[in-house]
Design an enzyme around this catalytic site. Structure first.
Site, short mmCIF file in Angstrom:
data_model
loop_
_atom_site.label_atom_id
_atom_site.label_comp_id
_atom_site.label_asym_id
_atom_site.label_seq_id
_atom_site.Cartn_x
_atom_site.Cartn_y
_atom_site.Cartn_z
N ASP A 81 3.07 -8.55 14.08
CA ASP A 81 2.16 -7.51 13.15
C ASP A 81 1.26 -7.00 13.60
OD1 ASP A 81 1.54 -6.24 10.64
OD2 ASP A 81 1.36 -8.15 8.91
N HIS A 113 5.44 -6.89 10.34
CA HIS A 113 5.34 -6.73 9.08
C HIS A 113 6.14 -6.96 7.80
CE1 HIS A 113 2.03 -5.62 6.61
NE2 HIS A 113 2.15 -4.86 6.00
N SER A 152 2.32 -7.74 2.07
CA SER A 152 1.12 -6.32 2.51
C SER A 152 -0.59 -5.85 1.39
CB SER A 152 1.96 -5.23 2.58
OG SER A 152 1.53 -4.43 3.77
N GLN A 153 -0.44 -4.57 0.97
CA GLN A 153 -1.41 -5.35 0.42
C GLN A 153 -1.16 -5.86 -1.24
OE1 GLN A 153 -3.42 -0.92 -1.82
NE2 GLN A 153 -1.26 -1.78 -3.19
N TYR A 163 0.97 -1.01 0.35
CA TYR A 163 -0.01 0.32 0.51
C TYR A 163 1.14 1.25 0.02
CZ TYR A 163 -3.78 3.47 1.12
OH TYR A 163 -5.05 4.29 1.13
#
Lengths: 322, 322, 322, 322, 322, 322
Positions: free
Chosen positions: E273, E302, E185-186, E97
């Site tokens: 995370d 993360h 992630s995204q 993201y």
């Protein structure tokens, strides 16, 4: 990491005083007013697990009305007491902002050396001493802006005189000899103030560390942490009072008080101090005309020289009494 | 603000020990190895501005090779020294993580009470004592993961035994009487370890405050600040070593060492401690089978009871010697 | 992001009150004492750039001695004033902790709707109102621990009664009709307190937002920001006073006061509020036996419902007067 | 956001070197000492999921005693290997402070281009390489102050020579051709040091990014984040050692080493770098007399030019070999 | 440090799906709509300093109107290209993201292994791809709340389909063989979405790391950092839209999409995370019915498994093609 | 605490404009283009709990295609409306960055004074107005870098003209008289822009507070918080676009627009503003050639003069209409 002027500039830094024309008169009146007010001291023994030091719980009238100031008075017993000409040298200790005199144990390493110690609260902070002065308006939470619209009503007029009166208390005791003042941060500012305002009261030395309440304009310009923020927060809500407030503060500025001091001074500054920036300490030091020693801790902040400086103080006191 | 279990649960909190099967053998071997290694102590007087206490600069061989441990040994002079059956009770002091024994002045309030004090560095931290143990691999900056792949090579095997050897040093001195251990945070963990590992060396009391190095699994689960983070940071880079590392840590866990302690213990915990969470202190306390006292400071963090607890320690020591 | 219990639990959350046995007597005595003390109000017009609202600068005697409370009294002019049975509904507004009544402009959107508004300072905070109550001891900087050793001397005994007296002032005015109380955070706590203590003084509605000073035990357990921290900081230095202090606080706890309220209440809470956690607001709400409406803002913090809730308040006031 | 001098000033910034009189002798002795010490390298194949690159696990003797340095040596297989005059250009890579050589995958994008790569640990950081040098005292946790009382014992004397010896290892391999050095932050400082100290060892280019360990006085003056803080923290506890420590650091200062470099250099700086401030990089660059290229990233911090600069490095290496 | 449920609970954590009744229809319609829209791809060679990989600058029509999606398409040259049945396995990469596809160098370590790589922007983030979808209202700065009032207009409907179309592009190329999806992630959320929505498009494996956009209710409940905050910030200003927005999000929730995936999946989670909490990754994993592998990194946040996990991915891809 | 130049320097601070040669042409073309585009306004009454003000929900075509701008139009009812020559003075209000026009209640204190108020969204921020302009590339999340590669495509070209068109809307209403513009932060920048670009549209005064979007070079140099960071973050990823982007920004710089303003201006700055540093506000002020008033708040940050300045605005508007 440099937070203020370079050291070479600091050593030469001697800004103009901001003393108002009635500065001396203001303090002469105030001191006289205090001198005329009785202490009404009470002294009672306080249990403490030591065979070598007696602790007393002291109360005396603070400056003005309604406020009893609390202190711990530690007196070494025979044969643990130092005597100079039959009297015991005595340390008067002032604490940092928002703190208190603490428990008696805080002063034990001085008392066990053989000195009397008198540690007092600053009124309305986190000790046993309220601030029952009568004010005309509200203020930012904290003490910095209480009564700030007029030097005569400003909080530190009372707090400073309470500290002078701590010296008066000590002088009222038979066992007390030469007096040395000490304190760090606000306690450093109070030490400077008392040394300047009580020049005829038997004080033989003053040891202000990383002093607060000095050179307000510069301090406000450059500090980033700590209680100078109260002034800034006050001015956010009272933007039109700034200059008047600076006028009030000028009466209480350690820099303006410094030239009055006559006893030897041991001053410390930390060059990374962001609470009481070093230029404000140098401004005081460079305005002192008494015998003076400066200890500069180049990479320390508001903690100052800590154990290194503690030894400096032991040595300084011994040299005063030698 | 609650950072751990509620007090009522903490008081009952007694998790299973994680003692490995060869735990006792491991320590028996280690202590024997240390006992067989000479101290080679050097003791020289160190100038200090006091007429009442003599300060000595001490060096002795740390556990294993190549590391000389540094300490300050403070001995009160006559008539300022306490004597119990002709010998002086002695405090052995261990410091917090990343700190050092400091300057001699740090221990003066105990020495001026009449006790001998021996304050030693923890190796490889910010004192005069290096950590010259030979390791097989790198580690996170700091001490927590040095040699962690094997209990026999782990940093704290050496650090713990250096502390036991500090007791050996004290016992080698003619003037020394009963021994009391003290320290906070890492110093608390070291106090627990020495009390557990040196049960036959004249220790009459132990005063660990807010101890570190206790109940590692719980500590890692719940801490938010402080050096337990080194383990987490190490595991970020070595995710497959976690369980092996916990196995190593089990040998050094104050909770596992606690049942071995025989002398009286005064332990303190702060219920808001986010560095050494209170459940880890309770886990130790609830596994102690010796005479024991717990002081809980409900709204204090890692600073523990501070001046209040300092008085508790004065009283505790006096009671031990009464 | 969840900072407290889940909503379903909050809706059922009704913890036991902590009312002391003399709770009612304490307040009966206090209110009677206030009722017996004259207001000595002064009211003078204050210049303001509006043709529609007249602003008055008000001073009246706060509860006890020496403290004049300052307020702004806004009165709409004809034809801008609402009249209900010949009198104008009046909003009494209390501000948040460490703030002040502000400038008159803060209340203009209510006055321009046609209501009278009386906005008062809380004593000793950042307005024009000092706190000249006489205390017996020092305190953490701020108001939360002033006089906390005894309910009779606690700061909020005075602050609460000053707020009741603001209602007394309004009732002394010819133009004033039904009274509605409002305020957020500390102002919400004060709204609750006045609604509970002044049940016979013409109050027809109370609008506390995200109230402070409610369910202290839970608040202290779970808050992370804001002035509850003063209590924690005080207890760090006074660890042995905790339970006594909780006893004092119980007299001032909005949860304990809630059952006394008779007028309709519009309460708001933000489920992410870390200053005045939502469980403390629900504890109040679930102890109310008056007509009541709760607005829950699920992803708002201490700002509460802001403009959405402002409309709720406009509507609530209109409904009260319909 | 500007964190250092404006760009126009930086471009002209060429502060006086702080080279001690025995600087050259110090390094001549040190390099000779290293050259006389055998590598005792071990090289074993290490399983890796690639058909194109063989990975070797390497160990060699670090400078001085007891420390085996670990490295990954990546050799492209036929036909994936670049050859220049029958040998393969080789990248020697040094890592940032507190990091490690990582896993072999970190260097794969270079090896898959056809270069040999040798990535080595810095001793005593988070890799497989301990620092088993023998020190005389403790230090701040970390490496920056280990042995700092004497240039001969300073940690980086050993770390720098380990890196020179990495070049020696590469030169001992039959397949190795021209050598290029690379690294960022501490790896940049090490790149500068090796380029300056190993001028006759086949190095054809050096690519230091955002280099650490350069122009210490300025760095300390202006940094706000990162490991220069270890020095400041050390000086907080050792205020009287500052100037001696700066003397030690002068031998290891990339600025003082810069004039010795002969191979082409590609240097990068980020103008918002608060860890290794840009003026310290410019001080190095402006003291280089070799062929040199500077890439300035005006709004980048310590991350430097990232992917943009990675392409610059691909191009720079290709140009060196063209 | 624990930020979510204990591992043992996570392993069993399989919350109810929140799939709306028209979930399948919604996606069937959407995919059909995309399948009916031409790509209009442009492919032009882009200069890059490598002899081994050709880089192409690609543009193709994003889902809906007006948005050209940008990608880098990397094709290894002979003899550096892997061939499986005459075609080259191809990695399609989605970014995190607020990031972008980066420069081509970011994907070089995969291309130099012999794989084709297609790395595409997510629309309206920091790459070369705008988001020119037409919305009906404003939103919090960022993408999370664009068009959130209706699943049909929600930003991620377009972003997801752009990613499906990236697969379509790859399939349109002659050289392309089996397709593997990857992203963190995204990019992990997009990988899950594409694997679920493009089950018949030649995808042989999916490698989502620390996925975002999964199990929104739990994520919002427990995250503390990262872009889920946009939703919270939106709801602060639109408190009455919360439930409707959750309904919209349910169509895009990786947990609801997970059961549709048929290809093998390699998923990673970091137990610390705080951006994409581990329970949300486990919720996805435990709803997968395809061949699946989970890598849990117990003390990573993360960043996930970083280099360790990169090797897992090299191995996973090799196993898919074996 | 000083965050910018000293006040004395600020008062003289008048940096050179950075106006491009086609600046006037650019804006002449843009304004003409807008003037040629119909508003297509829709106006419908919106329920609001007030008898004194009617609220309308307005939509009109934003500049360019596809974007309907949303606004609240508040019209006081008889007898609550001020009339000047038969028309009602009207405030047009622009909001701060990332905010929205809010709910109608936000403008009630102006409407209840008798003014019409038109409060409009800025496109693509957190209101009801999307930004459906068609861009050529991606951008940092937020608005600051959308279309920044060309002044003609830059986001603020559209946002500025939407605001000019808000004036056009107001002028299309029968009841509207003299127009006054207002807004803080981004709203201050928009106020300056509209006052500069719509000099012939009946605007009689402009009240920009702590304006954003002014003197970009200086702002970027010295800001520490707030949305200028988007530019810095963009440049981290696009280091080679910096100068081109500054060229684009020059067309939108409030400092360059300032000399075009003809109506009286009331400007405010906070000397501790770290989001829109005071030197950028002074740069605007010192380039104004219209009647102008500056209010400097010496210890306020980006909140500016708050209630004090609100009164200044009431007075300023009254003076304009007198």
């Amino acid at each position: 990491m440099i937070v203020d002027k370079p050291l070479a500039e600091l050593e030469q830094y001697c800004p103009a005083l901001t003393t108002a024309s009635d500065f001396d008169a203001f303090w002469a009146t105030t001191v006289a007013e205090s001198d005329g007010q009785p202490l009404n001291a009470s002294v009672e023994e306080y249990p403490f697990p030591s065979d070598r030091v007696t602790v007393y719980r002291v109360r005396y009238d603070g400056f003005g009305q309604n406020t009893r100031v609390a202190g711990w008075y530690l007196v070494p017993r025979e044969p643990y007491r130092i005597e100079v000409d039959g009297a015991t040298p005595t340390l008067v200790h002032y604490h940092g902002y928002s703190d208190s005199k603490g428990l008696p144990i805080r002063q034990m390493s001085w008392a066990l050396q053989g000195y009397c110690v008198f540690a007092v609260d600053t009124r309305g902070q986190n000790g046993e001493t309220p601030d029952n002065n009568v004010y005309n308006s509200g203020s930012i939470l904290g003490c910095m802006t209480k009564g700030i619209l007029d030097p005569a009503t400003y909080y530190y007029r009372y707090a400073y005189m309470d500290c002078v009166r701590a010296v008066d208390f000590v002088r009222s005791r038979a066992e007390t000899g030469p007096i040395i003042l000490a304190g760090g941060s606000q306690g450093g500012g109070l030490t400077i103030a008392v040394a300047a305002l009580a020049t005829d009261k038997g004080i033989v030395g003053a040891m202000p560390d990383v002093p607060y309440l000095c050179h307000f304009r510069r301090a406000i310009e450059i500090f980033t942490d700590g209680p100078y923020r109260e002034l800034v927060d006050f001015w956010k809500k009272h933007p039109y009072d700034v200059e008047q407030n600076y006028h009030t503060l000028s009466y209480f500025d350690g820099m303006n008080l410094a030239p009055r001091i006559k006893c030897p001074v041991l001053l410390s500054v930390g060059l990374l101090d962001t609470i009481c920036p070093p230029s404000t300490g140098f401004a005081v030091y460079n305005h002192l005309s008494c015998p003076k020693t400066l200890k500069v801790y180049p990479y320390n902040g508001h903690e100052g020289g800590s154990e290194y400086h503690e030894i400096e103080k032991w040595n300084f006191v011994r040299s005063l009494l030698a």
